[in-house]
Scaffold this active site. Structure first.
Site, PDB file in Angstrom:
ATOM      1  CG  PHE A  12     -21.882  10.641  -2.327  1.00 42.62           C
ATOM      2  CD1 PHE A  12     -23.146  10.073  -2.381  1.00 42.62           C
ATOM      3  CD2 PHE A  12     -21.166  10.550  -1.133  1.00 42.62           C
ATOM      4  CE1 PHE A  12     -23.701   9.438  -1.269  1.00 42.62           C
ATOM      5  CE2 PHE A  12     -21.701   9.910  -0.032  1.00 42.62           C
ATOM      6  CZ  PHE A  12     -22.971   9.363  -0.099  1.00 42.62           C
ATOM      7  CB  ILE A  13     -21.862  15.553  -0.688  1.00 42.50           C
ATOM      8  CG1 ILE A  13     -21.132  14.494   0.134  1.00 42.50           C
ATOM      9  CG2 ILE A  13     -22.529  16.562   0.248  1.00 42.50           C
ATOM     10  CD1 ILE A  13     -19.961  15.028   0.954  1.00 42.50           C
ATOM     11  CB  ILE A  61     -27.512  22.198 -14.909  1.00 46.38           C
ATOM     12  CG1 ILE A  61     -28.286  21.268 -13.960  1.00 46.38           C
ATOM     13  CG2 ILE A  61     -26.118  21.649 -15.176  1.00 46.38           C
ATOM     14  CD1 ILE A  61     -28.531  19.885 -14.522  1.00 46.38           C
ATOM     15  CB  SER A  76     -12.025  16.300   5.621  1.00 49.60           C
ATOM     16  OG  SER A  76     -11.671  14.982   5.975  1.00 49.60           O
ATOM     17  CE1 TYR A 114     -10.021  15.664  -0.078  1.00 43.42           C
ATOM     18  CE2 TYR A 114     -10.267  15.364   2.291  1.00 43.42           C
ATOM     19  CZ  TYR A 114     -10.821  15.519   1.044  1.00 43.42           C
ATOM     20  OH  TYR A 114     -12.202  15.522   0.902  1.00 43.42           O
ATOM     21  CE  LYS A 171     -11.708  18.804   1.782  1.00 40.72           C
ATOM     22  NZ  LYS A 171     -12.727  19.284   0.816  1.00 40.72           N
ATOM     23  NE  ARG A 224     -10.594   6.461   8.406  1.00 39.74           N
ATOM     24  CZ  ARG A 224      -9.461   6.183   9.029  1.00 39.74           C
ATOM     25  NH1 ARG A 224      -9.497   5.863  10.326  1.00 39.74           N
ATOM     26  NH2 ARG A 224      -8.300   6.209   8.409  1.00 39.74           N
ATOM     27  NE  ARG A 265      -5.053   3.172   1.885  1.00 46.11           N
ATOM     28  CZ  ARG A 265      -6.265   3.340   1.351  1.00 46.11           C
ATOM     29  NH1 ARG A 265      -6.404   3.327   0.024  1.00 46.11           N
ATOM     30  NH2 ARG A 265      -7.315   3.518   2.123  1.00 46.11           N
TER      31      ARG A 265
END
Length: 310
Positions: free
Chosen positions: A11-12, A51, A118, A143, A147, A210, A268
């Site tokens: 995506f980014i 690519i 993040s 995660y 980071k 968020r 969660r």
């Protein structure tokens, strides 16, 4: 400028590549694991984009780094919600890979490394919002730990070898080219499901807050940070204010004029209750980010989906 993007088909990476390729003076090399991932980029037929396919694991030889000025590190093998399931394996896959990458960057004379960290996971749940770059980092997911460890490795490689770097603690981007049926991206996923009339699953009661930023604003901020000259190497990047999941759903409903089919599930443990970023360091150097509103971002995302996906 010679620019390499690792993990470029996501995506980014896709949005970043499109923007960078608009400057004919840039020579862009995109690297990811499978050629079929690059369908969105290939349709543009950019003459200044190449690519490459690579394994992108701890066995990578990084031969494609030769002659690169700036390297964007977007590679990650996991997501926050599942990263605590296999902690040792994920740390090995991501941290060891990053260390090998930075070794290779030094070897090949890369001028600058840009790491997408993040803003949503590195700070944990104890600190008060808005979260500044000086907020203590106490992640509650593997995660986030990964980071932060990679951030510290960049500091070490700068100290030892003078490798320049920028760390961007990005909030929650959404918009075109994000997978609408993936495990990341509440705004994109909810919008897609609303358009299809599918059930929208919400973990908890919708009170989780968020910081959501439209991808064009995120890319603009990233490039300002990467190309700017200042004393800081770590920047928060987001809208600078929080929006609850419940408000996201209400905005989608209002923007699309649709009744949503929402199913609330148990919360969660990896979800921080409230997270939004202090972006005053960024705006002090580059002026007001002036991000588009969530409602406008949802409308732009909807237009893309109706044109490309539905």
């Amino acid at each position: 400028m010679n620019i390499l993007i690792l993990g470029a088909s996501g995506f980014i990476g896709t949005n970043l590549a499109i923007k960078l390729a608009e400057d004919e003076n840039n020579k862009i090399t995109l690297v990811d694991k499978h050629i079929e991932y690059f369908t969105n980029i290939q349709r543009f037929n950019f003459p200044n984009v190449e690519i490459n396919i690579a394994v992108l694991d701890e066995c990578e030889d990084f031969c494609f780094l030769k002659g690169q000025d700036v390297v964007y590190h977007l590679v990650s093998t996991n997501v926050p919600t599942t990263s605590n399931l296999h902690i040792s394996q994920e740390i090995e896959a991501n941290v060891l890979f990053s260390s090998n990458l930075f070794d290779a960057c030094v070897k090949h004379g890369v001028k600058k490394v840009v790491f997408l960290s993040s803003g949503g996971t590195v700070y944990g749940k104890e600190a008060k919002c808005p979260l500044s770059e000086n907020t203590p980092t106490n992640p509650i997911s593997s995660y986030g730990v990964q980071k932060i460890t990679i951030e510290k490795l960049l500091y070490l490689y700068n100290y030892m070898y003078g490798l320049d770097y920028r760390i961007i603690r990005l909030s929650n981007p959404y918009g075109p080219y994000q997978r609408p049926n993936g495990v990341l991206g509440a705004v994109t996923t909810f919008t897609y499901k609303a358009l299809k009339g599918d059930e929208i699953q919400v973990y908890g009661d919708g009170s989780v807050v968020r910081d959501f930023i439209y991808i064009d604003d995120a890319v603009k901020g990233i490039l300002n940070i990467v190309n700017g000259k200042n004393k800081h190497r770590i920047f928060n990047l987001g809208c600078g204010y929080g929006t609850s999941i419940k408000d996201v759903l209400n905005t989608i409903e209002r923007s699309l004029g649709l009744d949503l089919n929402i199913a609330f599930k148990s919360g969660r443990t990896v979800d921080v209750p409230v997270n939004y970023l202090d972006i005053s360091r960024y705006e002090g150097y580059y002026g007001s980010l002036n991000p588009i509103s969530l409602e406008e971002g949802i409308k732009k995302t909807t237009e893309f989906m109706e044109r490309e996906l539905l």
